[in-house]
Each structure stands twice: as C-alpha cells, then as structure tokens.
Enzyme design. Structure first.
Site, PDB file in Angstrom:
ATOM      1  N   GLU A 100      58.786  10.191  34.707  1.00 44.42           N
ATOM      2  CA  GLU A 100      58.778   8.738  34.902  1.00 44.42           C
ATOM      3  C   GLU A 100      57.940   8.317  36.108  1.00 44.42           C
ATOM      4  O   GLU A 100      58.440   8.242  37.231  1.00 44.42           O
ATOM      5  CB  GLU A 100      60.213   8.210  35.073  1.00 44.42           C
ATOM      6  CG  GLU A 100      60.273   6.700  35.276  1.00 44.42           C
ATOM      7  CD  GLU A 100      61.685   6.153  35.431  1.00 44.42           C
ATOM      8  OE1 GLU A 100      61.816   4.931  35.630  1.00 44.42           O
ATOM      9  OE2 GLU A 100      62.651   6.934  35.363  1.00 44.42           O
ATOM     10  N   LYS A 124      58.060   8.544  30.430  1.00 47.94           N
ATOM     11  CA  LYS A 124      58.697   7.235  30.630  1.00 47.94           C
ATOM     12  C   LYS A 124      57.821   6.415  31.567  1.00 47.94           C
ATOM     13  O   LYS A 124      58.030   6.376  32.779  1.00 47.94           O
ATOM     14  CB  LYS A 124      60.108   7.405  31.203  1.00 47.94           C
ATOM     15  CG  LYS A 124      60.848   6.080  31.411  1.00 47.94           C
ATOM     16  CD  LYS A 124      62.303   6.287  31.801  1.00 47.94           C
ATOM     17  CE  LYS A 124      62.977   4.941  32.081  1.00 47.94           C
ATOM     18  NZ  LYS A 124      64.440   5.053  32.269  1.00 47.94           N
TER      19      LYS A 124
END
Length: 346
Positions: free
Chosen positions: A179, A221
């Site tokens: 992420e 992500k």
C-alpha cells in the site's frame, strides 16, 4: 518460490474475486478512539471489541467482502461468546488479514515526510499471525505532495521497506498487500498527483523486483490519481478514472494478482463512483481485477448510527452491508447513484 507459493496464489486470487473487495477494520487504537470521541462513544477496549464484532458478524457480508484487515488488538479479541475473531471470519467464508506495520514516523533529515516502520521482528510476528489464522497482511507507506516533496530519499526509503515487508510475508505464508498511499491532502493538481503516483509506483515495483517478490502472490493497494482536497481545480470522475488507469497500466506488472484501491479521504459516494467508472470503461484493458479495500468509506455510516448502543447493532449492520454492496457493484461497473437511496437514507 516459497513452500507457500500455491497457497499464496489461491488466497491472493480469492482476495480480488470478481464482485468482492476487502474491508479494512485495522485502525490503530488511537485512530479508533478519535472516531469514537467525535461521536461521544467511550474509548474503552470493550467498545472497540463490540464495534469490531458488529462489523465482522454483519449478516451476508461475505456476499460482497472477500477478507477483513485486522489490527493487532482485534486479531487477539473474541466475540462475546468467546470465539476468536479470525476464526469467526474464516467460518463466515471470508479471509482474515492483519496490519503489520507500526505506523508512519518522521523521516530523519526530511521535514514534512514520513517513513513507515515495523521491520524489526517482523518475521517472528508474521509467524505468530499465521498461527492465529491470518492469511494476508498489509503495510502502508505515506507519500505527501508539497513544496519540493516528495524527495527521492522518501520515495526510496518507503519503497525499500514495502519490498522487504512483502518478501518476508511471502516467506511466512501471508499474501502481502502493498500500500503506497499518495495523500489526497494539499493543493496539488490532478497532473501533480499523476506525476507523484507514477514515480511512487515505479520506485515500489523496482524495489519489489530487486527483493525478489512473486507478483502473482501479492495485491497492490494504491491511491487514486486525484487532485488535492484544497485544490481550486477539483477532478471530474472521468478524469480520475482515466488518469488512474493510465498510471497503473504504465507501472504495474500484468502478473500482479489484483488492485484493491484505498479510499484515501474521498467521500463514500466518490470512492464508489470512481471505482465504478474504472470498471465500466477500462475493465477490458486491464490485465488485473480492480476492486476496493476501503475502511471509512464502508464503515462510517454504521459507526455513525451505532454510537455505542447495543440496541442499534442490527440497523448499523444494514448500513455497513449497504455500503459493501455499493462498492461490490462498483467493482463490477454496475453502480449508480440510485443504489445510494436503496435504504432510504442515502
């Protein structure tokens, strides 16, 4: 290849099953307490436990949610009947996951920039979480757009940490969610957001390659390419969808299992609308599924209604399920504003 390779591939694919996404309930105790305080909810461990139980036991949640990301406190908690949360999630047909970073801290020598910590003892923590039932993990890096930032030092430090975390996860049997969040805070334009997101993804995948990641055993992500919240030129839904997909196609290897976006401070409806248009217009052009890994953009209506009252759990769960359904439809390119009014409060 690790001894977990086949298991990791299967789990990663399940995480981005068509029509499903991830629910992030991995807020730190401090963040969770802040949200409680705004609503006048007492900031106790029991209230945090009760709230997380409300979320993960929502009836039919598995129709729209493939997995839930937990915080360290949460994975150690149980339902009122004493069943471990990770076990309950698995029994309901979803995958338990765990946030393993220890937060973004000031990057030494670089004012206004952060580096995410948590690599110390990570191998041992991964082993413990695996035994507790977790099958994927999450690590969030934070990139800020501002005056002469992000710096190359910030990009490299965060990309390197993400890559080392990801390889440790694959070694220990957890699918890594990678992420790299480019923050929506600030006055930057859509074009600046594209430039920084492009640089960030390029740096991250360079480091992932260097560290020997298996792309078909991970989920990305990312944040969407979007103008800063204080920008005088706000982005249209079309512009965000087009710029985001362009940036992903430029940087993300085709063998990555899937993309699960963070909502990053967008409104609930914005997060759904952007995801929907990406799937409606660009699904056939993308080599990987595009879905969601949202926290507040799914949770907030439930929290606002619940407010710590056990008599409001069932109705709060309906609100959670509604947002999960909205984003499930968006991941299929079938969302529209009429769905928002389905429960009569949108």
């Amino acid at each position: 290849m690790t001894v977990y390779a086949q298991e990791l591939k299967a789990i990663a694919q399940s995480m981005v099953t068509r029509g499903k996404g991830l629910l992030a309930i991995d807020e730190s105790n401090g963040t969770c307490n802040n949200r409680f305080e705004k609503l006048g909810i007492p900031t106790t461990e029991e209230n945090r436990r009760a709230y997380r139980e409300l979320l993960l036991t929502t009836p039919n949640l598995a129709n729209y949610i493939s997995g839930l990301i937990l915080f360290d406190e949460t994975i150690r908690q149980t339902t009122k009947e004493g069943k471990p949360f990770a076990q309950v999630i698995a029994n309901l047909g979803m995958i338990p996951g765990i946030k393993v970073d220890t937060g973004a801290k000031d990057l030494a020598g670089h004012q206004g920039e952060k580096v995410t910590e948590g690599l110390d003892n990570l191998r041992d923590r991964i082993a413990e979480y695996y035994k507790m039932g977790a099958r994927f993990a999450k690590w969030r890096a934070v990139i800020t757009i501002g005056n002469k930032i992000p710096s190359d030092a910030c990009m490299l430090a965060n990309a390197h940490a993400l890559a080392r975390y990801a390889v440790l996860c694959q070694e220990g049997g957890l699918v890594p969610i990678v992420e790299p969040e480019v923050l929506i805070d600030g006055e930057h334009t859509l074009e600046q957001s594209f430039e920084v997101t492009d640089q960030t993804l390029h740096s991250v995948f360079n480091q992932l390659h260097t560290q020997g990641i298996e792309y078909d055993q991970m989920v990305l992500k990312p944040s969407m390419v979007i103008a800063g919240q204080e920008s005088s030129h706000q982005s249209s839904i079309d512009a965000v969808a087009e710029a985001t997909v362009k940036c992903l196609l430029k940087n993300v290897p085709a063998t990555v299992t899937g993309i699960a976006f963070l909502s990053g401070g967008q409104s609930n409806e914005q997060a759904s609308a952007h995801l929907n248009l990406m799937n409606e217009r660009f699904y056939d052009q993308c080599p990987w599924p595009i879905t969601f890994s949202y926290g507040r953009a799914i949770q907030q209506p439930a929290l606002d209604y619940w407010q710590g009252d056990s008599n409001r759990v069932a109705e709060a769960q309906k609100r959670l399920l509604h947002r999960a359904k909205c984003n499930s439809l968006a991941s299929l390119g079938k969302y529209n504003p009429d769905v928002e009014r389905e429960l009569g409060y949108g």
